[in-house]
Every structure is written in structure tokens, then in C-alpha cells.
Design an enzyme around this catalytic site. Structure first.
Site, PDB file in Angstrom:
ATOM      1  N   THR A  80      -0.748   7.653  -1.145  1.00 29.63           N
ATOM      2  CA  THR A  80      -2.055   7.546  -1.822  1.00 29.63           C
ATOM      3  C   THR A  80      -2.951   6.503  -1.166  1.00 29.63           C
ATOM      4  O   THR A  80      -4.154   6.463  -1.407  1.00 29.63           O
ATOM      5  CB  THR A  80      -1.875   7.148  -3.298  1.00 29.63           C
ATOM      6  OG1 THR A  80      -1.323   5.823  -3.332  1.00 29.63           O
ATOM      7  CG2 THR A  80      -0.956   8.097  -4.035  1.00 29.63           C
TER       8      THR A  80
ATOM      9  N   ARG B 231       0.844  -1.197   0.000  1.00 30.52           N
ATOM     10  CA  ARG B 231       0.000   0.000   0.000  1.00 30.52           C
ATOM     11  C   ARG B 231       0.883   1.252   0.000  1.00 30.52           C
ATOM     12  O   ARG B 231       1.723   1.410   0.896  1.00 30.52           O
ATOM     13  CB  ARG B 231      -0.885  -0.012   1.239  1.00 30.52           C
ATOM     14  CG  ARG B 231      -1.978   1.043   1.175  1.00 30.52           C
ATOM     15  CD  ARG B 231      -2.556   1.273   2.542  1.00 30.52           C
ATOM     16  NE  ARG B 231      -3.453   0.194   2.915  1.00 30.52           N
ATOM     17  CZ  ARG B 231      -4.628   0.403   3.482  1.00 30.52           C
ATOM     18  NH1 ARG B 231      -5.049   1.622   3.723  1.00 30.52           N
ATOM     19  NH2 ARG B 231      -5.380  -0.590   3.823  1.00 30.52           N
TER      20      ARG B 231
ATOM     21  N   ASP C 205      -3.553  -9.509  12.451  1.00 32.18           N
ATOM     22  CA  ASP C 205      -2.818  -9.472  11.182  1.00 32.18           C
ATOM     23  C   ASP C 205      -2.506 -10.908  10.746  1.00 32.18           C
ATOM     24  O   ASP C 205      -1.710 -11.613  11.382  1.00 32.18           O
ATOM     25  CB  ASP C 205      -1.508  -8.681  11.353  1.00 32.18           C
ATOM     26  CG  ASP C 205      -0.812  -8.471  10.017  1.00 32.18           C
ATOM     27  OD1 ASP C 205      -0.634  -7.323   9.616  1.00 32.18           O
ATOM     28  OD2 ASP C 205      -0.455  -9.491   9.361  1.00 32.18           O
TER      29      ASP C 205
ATOM     30  N   ASP D 129       1.266 -11.724  10.007  1.00 26.48           N
ATOM     31  CA  ASP D 129       2.067 -11.805  11.230  1.00 26.48           C
ATOM     32  C   ASP D 129       1.759 -13.080  12.007  1.00 26.48           C
ATOM     33  O   ASP D 129       2.652 -13.729  12.544  1.00 26.48           O
ATOM     34  CB  ASP D 129       1.799 -10.584  12.123  1.00 26.48           C
ATOM     35  CG  ASP D 129       2.543  -9.349  11.630  1.00 26.48           C
ATOM     36  OD1 ASP D 129       3.449  -9.486  10.780  1.00 26.48           O
ATOM     37  OD2 ASP D 129       2.209  -8.250  12.095  1.00 26.48           O
TER      38      ASP D 129
END
Ligand code: URA
Length: 209
Positions: A108, A104, A200, A203
Site C-alpha cells: 500500500t 512503509r 538516507d 544509514d
């Protein structure tokens, strides 16, 4: 509009409960994600075409069914999607595996493609894109766009847990893509995590923080 299939099979729901729990460690988490992916693949391949074949059993000759040989592909979105691949390959070992890596952009907030390697005969394959968490839908939408740009025609999306926001984003951008999930959770929190979710997924699969 693509359909959303929520798998309410007791084994999937039971295993998902343990996947969600904070006190489930990395090893068990990884094993459970693989198992649930396998069970989900079993359901998501219900529409595979069959053809007749004649075989000889030890007792008699008989007409029976085999898969018609439709080519399949699995496309994990890096990195967490990798955790679902082996479970699916247990059921369909002949599937080819492509990979799509996206990050990502911090400014933006849009997904940026950094790695793509896909089977060359993409247009001939039924493809299952996998990512455990369908949160905003940004990565899934971008990955499916990449696959279509390279010729993919028949794509399914398989996730463990989806947020309503992610489902809507995929349905808007790719109305031809059906979505397969084990659960649809309440919402995204302020940090973009699915709530209640599982944290997550990358993770938890790989023991990082
Ligand atoms: N990705 C994750 O791994 N977890 C979430 O809750 C959302 C996105």
C-alpha cells in the site's frame, strides 16, 4: 495553516552543508546532526512561557525570569529521529522522550505503526516531533495522528531538510502543527529521496547501507 520556519542562522547553514556532503563520515555526521538539532531547539522554544522569580545574587536581591515550568516532550520517529534527540536534551534535559516506529507497507506504501511509547501525560506537554527528513510527509503525518489519538494537543515538527511535498502533506493533514526546518530542498526524486538532500539519514547516522 501551520507556519513553516526555515532557520537561516549561519551556524545552522554551515553545519548543514557538512551534513549534506558525501565525504562526511558517520561520526562527524552524527555529531553535526546533534549540534544542529540543539541549535534548532533553541529557536523552536522561543515561545516558552517565563515567570518572575526573586533571587539573591552575591551583590543584591533582584527580580528575574525563569521558565514557567511548561512540560515538554520530544518524540523521535524511528530510526533517524533518534539522531536529533540528544542535541535537544542538551538544552532541555527535563523533557520526556517518547518514540514512534513506523514502516512503509510495501504494497500500500502507507506507513504502518509498529512501536509507540509516549509519555502518559501527553495532553499536558508541548511536544516536538523530530525526523531529519520530511520527504513525502507520510511518516510525519502518521506519527502526529498517533500522538493526537493519544491526547497530544500541542505539537511542533522539527526536521533538518524538507521537500515541498512533505510540507504540503503535513499542512493539509495537521494545519495546527508548525514546521521547523533548516532547509527546504527542491523536490523528491523517483526513489523518494529529497534532492539534493543528504541521502538516507538513518544509514548515514548509523553507518548502515
Ligand atoms: N528519508 C531519508 O533518509 N532521506 C531522504 O532523502 C528521504 C527520506
Amino acid at each position: 495553516m501551520g507556519k513553516v520556519y526555515v532557520f537561516d542562522h549561519p551556524l545552522i547553514q554551515h553545519k548543514l552543508t557538512y551534513i549534506r556532503r558525501t565525504d562526511t563520515g558517520t561520526k562527524q555526521f552524527r555529531e553535526l546532526v546533534e549540534e544542529v538539532a540543539m541549535l534548532m531547539a533553541y529557536e523552536a522554544t522561543r515561545d516558552l512561557p517565563l515567570e518572575d522569580t526573586t533571587i539573591q545574587t552575591p551583590v543584591a536581591s533582584t527580580q528575574t525570569k525563569i521558565l514557567a515550568g511548561k512540560k515538554l516532550g520530544i518524540v523521535p520517529i524511528l530510526r533517524a529521529g533518534l539522531g536529533m534527540v540528544d542535541g535537544i536534551l542538551n538544552l532541555i534535559p527535563s523533557a520526556k522522550v517518547g518514540h514512534i516506529g513506523l514502516y512503509r507497507d510495501p504494497e500500500t506504501l502507507q506507513p504502518v505503526e509498529y512501536y509507540t511509547k509516549l509519555p502518559t501525560d501527553l495532553e499536558e506537554r508541548d511536544l516536538i516531533t523530530v525526523d531529519p527528513m520530511l520527504a513525502t510527509g507520510g511518516s510525519a503525518v502518521a506519527a502526529i495522528t498517533v500522538m493526537k489519538q493519544r491526547g497530544a494537543k500541542n505539537i511542533k515538527l522539527m526536521c533538518l531538510i524538507a521537500a515541498p511535498e512533505g510540507i504540503e502533506a503535513v499542512q493539509q493533514a495537521h494545519p495546527d502543527v508548525d514546521i521547523y526546518v533548516a532547509a527546504v530542498d527542491e523536490c523528491l526524486n523517483d526513489h523518494g529521496y529529497i534532492t539534493p538532500g543528504l541521502g538516507d539519514a538513518g544509514d548515514r547516522l548509523y553507518g548502515t547501507k
